[in-house]
Design a protein around this motif. Structure first.
Motif, PDB file in Angstrom:
ATOM      1  N   PHE A 241      56.578 -12.140  75.620  1.00 40.76           N
ATOM      2  CA  PHE A 241      56.404 -10.713  75.354  1.00 40.76           C
ATOM      3  C   PHE A 241      55.095 -10.179  75.933  1.00 40.76           C
ATOM      4  O   PHE A 241      54.929  -8.971  76.085  1.00 40.76           O
ATOM      5  CB  PHE A 241      56.450 -10.428  73.852  1.00 40.76           C
TER       6      PHE A 241
ATOM      7  N   GLY B 183      55.447 -10.483  68.714  1.00 44.48           N
ATOM      8  CA  GLY B 183      56.784 -10.213  68.192  1.00 44.48           C
ATOM      9  C   GLY B 183      56.803  -9.717  66.768  1.00 44.48           C
ATOM     10  O   GLY B 183      57.873  -9.529  66.189  1.00 44.48           O
TER      11      GLY B 183
ATOM     12  N   ALA C 106      59.412 -14.715  71.372  1.00 40.84           N
ATOM     13  CA  ALA C 106      58.011 -14.287  71.250  1.00 40.84           C
ATOM     14  C   ALA C 106      57.095 -15.505  71.164  1.00 40.84           C
ATOM     15  O   ALA C 106      55.992 -15.517  71.730  1.00 40.84           O
ATOM     16  CB  ALA C 106      57.836 -13.410  70.018  1.00 40.84           C
TER      17      ALA C 106
END
Length: 381
Positions: A51, A117, A46
């Motif tokens: 992401f 994340g 992340a």
């Protein structure tokens, strides 16, 4: 016709491959053995910004096209299949409808932390009697004043046991069948939203998978993700084409890793005075795999390009996913044969590839459903 990748895409591939080699591959065996979700690895990925690959820059994303996204998925699948599953659900499915239909307030509260994340997402299609058959969905969403009440149980939900947010398919009009489906955002803390049993799987270890229960969960009106109710099937088709390409490229990677390991073993293993890689029956296995894989991989990236062009590609996506997955299943089987007795030993990775490849059969539709659909298209009905 140009089948090449741009310099930027090739550079991006190199970056992702390096991250997988440094961060993921050293952890693969441990993840497989413990079947524990690697939270530190999740946070590290992340932190690299991946992401947000598919989301708008204003929310912290990269706004990457489909082809570039598929490059990421292909490279990530070269590591842990379980970690790959958790990440792809977060990036592609668990947050897709939030990014597409969520209000700005929802995006700030849900999408941004998911990109960072800090919140884990999942998507809920499957039930005990409905997987590929979306018309069999029994989870219901009924009007309650300005909002909705969700009731039902979803199974085989990747990230389900650890998720804070869930995109849930439910029927808003049971009489309309498949034309009465809609998507809803459910958040942790909503009364009636609970985690059920955790599934124990043959492979893809490290991707927590389980059951989610919605017991009269009250959902605000703005948590209905879509322009209007009843468009769930249409929206599902949009995302499922991408899921099929992603699954197919994961198949190419898993099969490729298995055959690369098998090639190294075949060159080192001596039988009857020479490496087994010199025997014609062994060479035939590699030649057959390479030809099929090249065909499947080319088709998959063509479908990704078609998605970016806004072209209809449902049957092409299905066909590419089917070909790539069946090729992978052949590859992981042949790899265990090349390893012979050692292919049955947990000390070698051949058995892991063999186990992990099985999950590809269901993602994006079972192969029986896919071939039934394709056959109907060929026959014109």
């Amino acid at each position: 016709m140009d089948f090449g990748f741009s310099e930027e895409q090739e550079f991006f591939r190199g970056q992702v491959r390096d991250a997988v080699e440094r961060l993921v591959k050293p952890r693969v065996r441990k993840i497989d053995e413990t079947d524990e979700f690697p939270r530190d690895l999740w946070d590290g990925m992340a932190g690299l910004g991946y992401f947000g690959l598919r989301h708008e820059e204003r929310w912290g994303g990269m706004a990457a096209d489909t082809v570039t996204s598929m490059i990421f998925f292909e490279e990530l699948a070269r590591g842990s299949a379980g970690f790959f599953m958790s990440v792809t659900v977060q990036m592609l499915m668990g947050t897709y409808f939030v990014g597409r239909f969520g209000t700005d307030e929802i995006k700030r509260r849900v999408l941004v932390p998911a990109i960072e994340g800090k919140k884990i997402a999942c998507i809920c299609f499957t039930e005990d009697q409905s997987g590929s058959d979306l018309a069999g969905t029994r989870t219901t969403a009924t009007r309650d004043g300005d909002g909705w009440v969700l009731s039902g149980t979803k199974q085989w939900i990747t990230n389900g046991p650890i998720a804070q947010v869930a995109t849930v398919m439910a029927t808003t009009d049971p009489k309309a069948g498949i034309k009465g489906l809609s998507f809803f955002l459910v958040e942790e803390g909503m009364p009636g939203f609970t985690k059920g049993q955790t599934m124990h799987k043959l492979g893809t270890h490290g991707a927590p998978t389980g059951e989610l229960v919605f017991d009269h969960v009250k959902v605000p009106a703005d948590h209905m993700l879509g322009e209007e109710t009843g468009k769930g099937l249409e929206y599902s088709t949009d995302i499922l084409n991408q899921v099929r390409v992603m699954t197919g490229l994961a198949a190419c990677s898993i099969g490729g890793e298995a055959m690369r390991d098998a090639a190294a073993y075949a060159k080192a293993r001596v039988a009857f005075g020479k490496p087994i890689a010199t025997y014609q029956l062994i060479r035939e296995k590699f030649g057959r795999w390479w030809a099929k894989q090249e065909a499947a991989r080319t088709m998959l990236y063509r479908v990704a390009w078609m998605i970016d062009q806004g072209m209809e590609c449902r049957k092409e996506a299905m066909a590419a996913k089917w070909l790539a997955t069946e090729t992978c299943l052949e590859a992981v089987d042949e790899a265990t044969r090349i390893f012979a007795g050692n292919g049955f030993a947990m000390e070698y990775d051949a058995q892991r590839y063999f186990r992990d490849a099985r999950f590809l059969l269901s993602g994006g539709g079972t192969h029986e459903i896919i071939l039934n659909f394709l056959g109907g298209q060929v026959l014109g009905g």
